[in-house]
Design a protein around this motif. Sequence first.
Motif, short mmCIF file in Angstrom:
data_model
loop_
_atom_site.label_atom_id
_atom_site.label_comp_id
_atom_site.label_asym_id
_atom_site.label_seq_id
_atom_site.Cartn_x
_atom_site.Cartn_y
_atom_site.Cartn_z
N UNK A 66 67.50 24.52 -43.03
CA UNK A 66 67.20 23.18 -43.54
C UNK A 66 66.06 23.23 -44.58
N UNK A 67 65.05 24.03 -44.32
CA UNK A 67 63.93 24.15 -45.26
C UNK A 67 64.44 24.65 -46.62
N UNK B 37 65.41 14.24 -41.57
CA UNK B 37 65.40 15.35 -40.62
C UNK B 37 64.52 15.03 -39.42
N UNK B 38 63.40 14.37 -39.65
CA UNK B 38 62.51 13.98 -38.57
C UNK B 38 63.24 13.08 -37.57
N UNK C 127 72.31 17.96 -42.48
CA UNK C 127 72.29 17.62 -43.90
C UNK C 127 73.65 17.83 -44.56
N UNK C 128 74.62 18.38 -43.87
CA UNK C 128 75.94 18.59 -44.46
C UNK C 128 76.78 17.34 -44.40
#
Length: 129
Positions: free
Chosen positions: A76-77, A102-103, A128-129
């Motif tokens: 993710x980063x 994301x949080x 995130x996809x």
Amino acid sequence: MKTIFSTLAFAALGLSASAAYAQGECDKYRTSYDKTYCFAKLFLESDKELNTAYNDLRGVAKEPAKTELKQTQLQWIKHRDATCESGGSINVDCNYRVNRERTEFLRDRARECKAGTCRPDMIAKKSWD
């Protein structure tokens, strides 16, 4: 003093006043210095909240989900950096928005685990996809 140096470091990264404009958080400031300081605070706060949510989830997750969470977070980063950095500059609005998404995802997973409905497949999911 440390906060001032952090703020100046973010300013040097090319943070633009328009980057966080959509958030409206820093619109009340008139000087470039004050806006940059405000934007840097948003940027830093979103990273702090993200780290807290991540550590909270790691604290309640069991293996192998804990290891999978770490791998997913590293991926993710890379996604965040590729999405929100361009030409050596950070798009603060993008970074803030992506961090917040994301949080919230991590907080939801931690709540599930605390409620006894922890799902390792969801913890490792690429949100995130």
